[in-house]
Design a protein around this motif. Structure first.
Motif, mmCIF file in Angstrom:
data_model
loop_
_atom_site.group_PDB
_atom_site.id
_atom_site.type_symbol
_atom_site.label_atom_id
_atom_site.label_comp_id
_atom_site.label_asym_id
_atom_site.label_seq_id
_atom_site.Cartn_x
_atom_site.Cartn_y
_atom_site.Cartn_z
ATOM 1 N N ASP A 1 -17.114 -12.411 14.875
ATOM 2 C CA ASP A 1 -18.134 -11.477 14.361
ATOM 3 C C ASP A 1 -17.561 -10.067 14.207
ATOM 4 O OD1 ASP A 1 -19.952 -13.525 14.300
ATOM 5 O OD2 ASP A 1 -21.017 -12.930 16.129
ATOM 6 N N ALA A 2 -16.754 -9.656 15.176
ATOM 7 C CA ALA A 2 -16.144 -8.323 15.118
ATOM 8 C C ALA A 2 -15.208 -8.210 13.911
ATOM 9 C CB ALA A 2 -15.380 -8.037 16.403
ATOM 10 N N THR A 3 -14.471 -9.275 13.635
ATOM 11 C CA THR A 3 -13.583 -9.282 12.465
ATOM 12 C C THR A 3 -14.393 -9.214 11.176
ATOM 13 O OG1 THR A 3 -11.859 -10.520 13.633
ATOM 14 C CG2 THR A 3 -11.800 -10.582 11.240
ATOM 15 N N GLU A 4 -15.479 -9.981 11.117
ATOM 16 C CA GLU A 4 -16.335 -9.953 9.918
ATOM 17 C C GLU A 4 -16.934 -8.560 9.703
ATOM 18 O OE1 GLU A 4 -16.777 -12.216 7.489
ATOM 19 O OE2 GLU A 4 -15.177 -13.268 8.580
ATOM 20 N N ASN A 5 -17.340 -7.911 10.784
ATOM 21 C CA ASN A 5 -17.898 -6.556 10.676
ATOM 22 C C ASN A 5 -16.851 -5.572 10.163
ATOM 23 O OD1 ASN A 5 -20.428 -7.335 11.588
ATOM 24 N ND2 ASN A 5 -19.968 -6.885 13.733
ATOM 25 N N LEU A 6 -15.618 -5.748 10.614
ATOM 26 C CA LEU A 6 -14.542 -4.872 10.154
ATOM 27 C C LEU A 6 -14.254 -5.108 8.668
ATOM 28 C CD1 LEU A 6 -12.621 -2.695 11.209
ATOM 29 C CD2 LEU A 6 -10.983 -4.507 11.754
ATOM 30 N N LYS A 7 -14.288 -6.374 8.257
ATOM 31 C CA LYS A 7 -14.073 -6.701 6.843
ATOM 32 C C LYS A 7 -15.111 -6.011 5.948
ATOM 33 C CE LYS A 7 -12.132 -11.375 7.186
ATOM 34 N NZ LYS A 7 -12.474 -12.786 6.955
ATOM 35 N N LYS A 8 -16.352 -5.962 6.429
ATOM 36 C CA LYS A 8 -17.436 -5.352 5.638
ATOM 37 C C LYS A 8 -17.202 -3.865 5.383
ATOM 38 C CE LYS A 8 -20.923 -8.642 7.215
ATOM 39 N NZ LYS A 8 -21.983 -8.887 8.213
ATOM 40 N N LEU A 9 -16.443 -3.224 6.276
ATOM 41 C CA LEU A 9 -16.141 -1.794 6.099
ATOM 42 C C LEU A 9 -15.120 -1.557 4.987
ATOM 43 C CD1 LEU A 9 -15.884 -0.664 9.838
ATOM 44 C CD2 LEU A 9 -17.816 -0.326 8.277
ATOM 45 N N SER A 10 -14.377 -2.611 4.623
ATOM 46 C CA SER A 10 -13.370 -2.536 3.541
ATOM 47 C C SER A 10 -12.423 -1.350 3.698
ATOM 48 C CB SER A 10 -14.064 -2.455 2.168
ATOM 49 O OG SER A 10 -14.813 -3.612 1.933
ATOM 50 N N LEU A 11 -11.958 -1.136 4.915
ATOM 51 C CA LEU A 11 -11.064 -0.002 5.179
ATOM 52 C C LEU A 11 -9.771 -0.087 4.369
ATOM 53 C CD1 LEU A 11 -11.382 0.256 9.077
ATOM 54 C CD2 LEU A 11 -12.596 1.600 7.358
ATOM 55 N N SER A 12 -9.331 -1.309 4.085
ATOM 56 C CA SER A 12 -8.048 -1.487 3.405
ATOM 57 C C SER A 12 -8.040 -0.902 1.995
ATOM 58 C CB SER A 12 -7.666 -2.971 3.352
ATOM 59 O OG SER A 12 -8.657 -3.714 2.688
ATOM 60 N N LYS A 13 -9.216 -0.722 1.407
ATOM 61 C CA LYS A 13 -9.250 -0.195 0.026
ATOM 62 C C LYS A 13 -8.762 1.252 -0.030
ATOM 63 C CE LYS A 13 -14.004 1.481 -0.004
ATOM 64 N NZ LYS A 13 -15.377 1.050 -0.019
ATOM 65 N N ASN A 14 -8.783 1.948 1.129
ATOM 66 C CA ASN A 14 -8.329 3.339 1.170
ATOM 67 C C ASN A 14 -6.883 3.481 1.636
ATOM 68 O OD1 ASN A 14 -10.902 4.412 0.414
ATOM 69 N ND2 ASN A 14 -11.629 4.005 2.487
ATOM 70 N N ALA A 15 -6.248 2.375 1.932
ATOM 71 C CA ALA A 15 -4.860 2.421 2.404
ATOM 72 C C ALA A 15 -3.898 2.602 1.231
ATOM 73 C CB ALA A 15 -4.534 1.133 3.154
ATOM 74 N N LEU A 16 -2.678 3.054 1.537
ATOM 75 C CA LEU A 16 -1.657 3.164 0.492
ATOM 76 C C LEU A 16 -1.371 1.785 -0.082
ATOM 77 C CD1 LEU A 16 1.019 5.671 1.860
ATOM 78 C CD2 LEU A 16 -0.978 6.128 0.450
ATOM 79 N N LYS A 17 -1.117 1.757 -1.401
ATOM 80 C CA LYS A 17 -0.925 0.483 -2.101
ATOM 81 C C LYS A 17 0.263 0.568 -3.055
ATOM 82 C CE LYS A 17 -5.832 -0.746 -2.017
ATOM 83 N NZ LYS A 17 -6.217 0.439 -1.236
ATOM 84 N N VAL A 18 0.487 -0.520 -3.770
ATOM 85 C CA VAL A 18 1.558 -0.582 -4.763
ATOM 86 C C VAL A 18 1.378 0.543 -5.776
ATOM 87 C CG1 VAL A 18 2.537 -1.970 -6.630
ATOM 88 C CG2 VAL A 18 1.905 -3.059 -4.472
ATOM 89 N N THR A 19 2.499 1.154 -6.138
ATOM 90 C CA THR A 19 2.645 2.317 -7.052
ATOM 91 C C THR A 19 2.424 3.650 -6.335
ATOM 92 O OG1 THR A 19 0.387 2.524 -7.952
ATOM 93 C CG2 THR A 19 1.873 0.969 -9.062
ATOM 94 N N ASP A 20 1.813 3.641 -5.136
ATOM 95 C CA ASP A 20 1.708 4.877 -4.350
ATOM 96 C C ASP A 20 3.091 5.257 -3.826
ATOM 97 O OD1 ASP A 20 -1.019 5.204 -4.655
ATOM 98 O OD2 ASP A 20 -1.513 4.144 -2.794
ATOM 99 N N LYS A 21 3.246 6.516 -3.524
ATOM 100 C CA LYS A 21 4.476 7.003 -2.901
ATOM 101 C C LYS A 21 4.340 6.820 -1.386
ATOM 102 C CE LYS A 21 8.098 9.786 -4.187
ATOM 103 N NZ LYS A 21 8.975 9.625 -5.340
ATOM 104 N N ALA A 22 5.333 6.215 -0.785
ATOM 105 C CA ALA A 22 5.313 6.058 0.674
ATOM 106 C C ALA A 22 5.467 7.426 1.334
ATOM 107 C CB ALA A 22 6.435 5.133 1.118
#
Length: 217
Positions: A29-50
């Protein structure tokens, strides 16, 4: 080479047999709740500068992304939670299994967690790691990469019951951790591959990392 996914599945089967169903449900349940926050969408991604960093390794020697890129064509950055996380240990062991191949491709592997250099040294020795294991105090770098979350309150006593002491490992009591993440950064400091997941049981397959680097070499 055994696939990381297979090793994770084996561990999960054993975990299900020994941990009470109600505790398993709280964790799911805790993992599902974290998924709902979609925090990963704000993380650095491909084409971003490290973002550059300089962090102490397991023997307190500073290691920087900039210097790693000066001496290598690629840098693989792996953010993990800590030595107390069995999924992290499986992942680090799987990464160790491809380390020599990465070196042949002129790629340097760096793992980062919020635990202290002492805990990082224990991680390195326990898993017989030949790559750098860096200490990101207070998740400073992980925050810049957009990876940090706070461990759910309901999980903290469960982790304690498992003998996990995150506060001791990190020498602070925020319970902030990085989401599992793997980045491949090229000579121009561009991110050419990113794997981020709110579900800590999901990890990047080492063979995928090799394939991406070979494709871009």
């Amino acid at each position: 080479m055994s696939r990381l996914l297979d090793e994770i599945n084996k561990y999960q089967e054993a975990f299900k047999e020994k941990v009470p169903q109600d505790i398993q449900q709280v964790m799911l349940d805790a993992t599902e709740n974290l998924k709902k926050l979609s925090l990963s969408k704000n993380a650095l991604k491909v084409t971003d500068k490290a973002i550059d960093f300089e962090l102490p390794n397991a023997v307190n020697k500073p290691v920087s992304l900039k210097e790693a890129l000066e001496n290598n064509e690629f840098v693989v950055i792996n953010f993990y939670r800590g030595i107390w996380c069995p999924y992290c240990n499986l992942e680090l062991q799987a990464l160790q299994s491809i380390n020599s191949e990465l070196e042949k491709l002129n790629a340097k592997l760096i793992a980062i967690s919020p635990q202290t250099p002492d805990s990082s040294l224990t991680t390195k020795e326990k898993n017989e790691l030949e790559f750098e294991v860096l200490s990101d105090k207070d998740n400073k770098v992980a925050k810049e990469y957009g990876l940090v979350f706070s461990l759910a309150e309901e999980l903290r006593p469960i982790y304690k019951s498992f003998g996990i002491d995150i506060e001791a490992a990190n020498e602070e009591n925020s319970f902030e951790l990085p989401m599992p993440a793997t980045y491949i950064v090229n000579k121009n400091q561009e991110i050419i591959y990113s794997f981020i997941d709110e579900d800590y049981t999901k990890r990047s397959e080492p063979q995928t990392i090799l394939d991406i680097i070979q494709k871009n070499s």
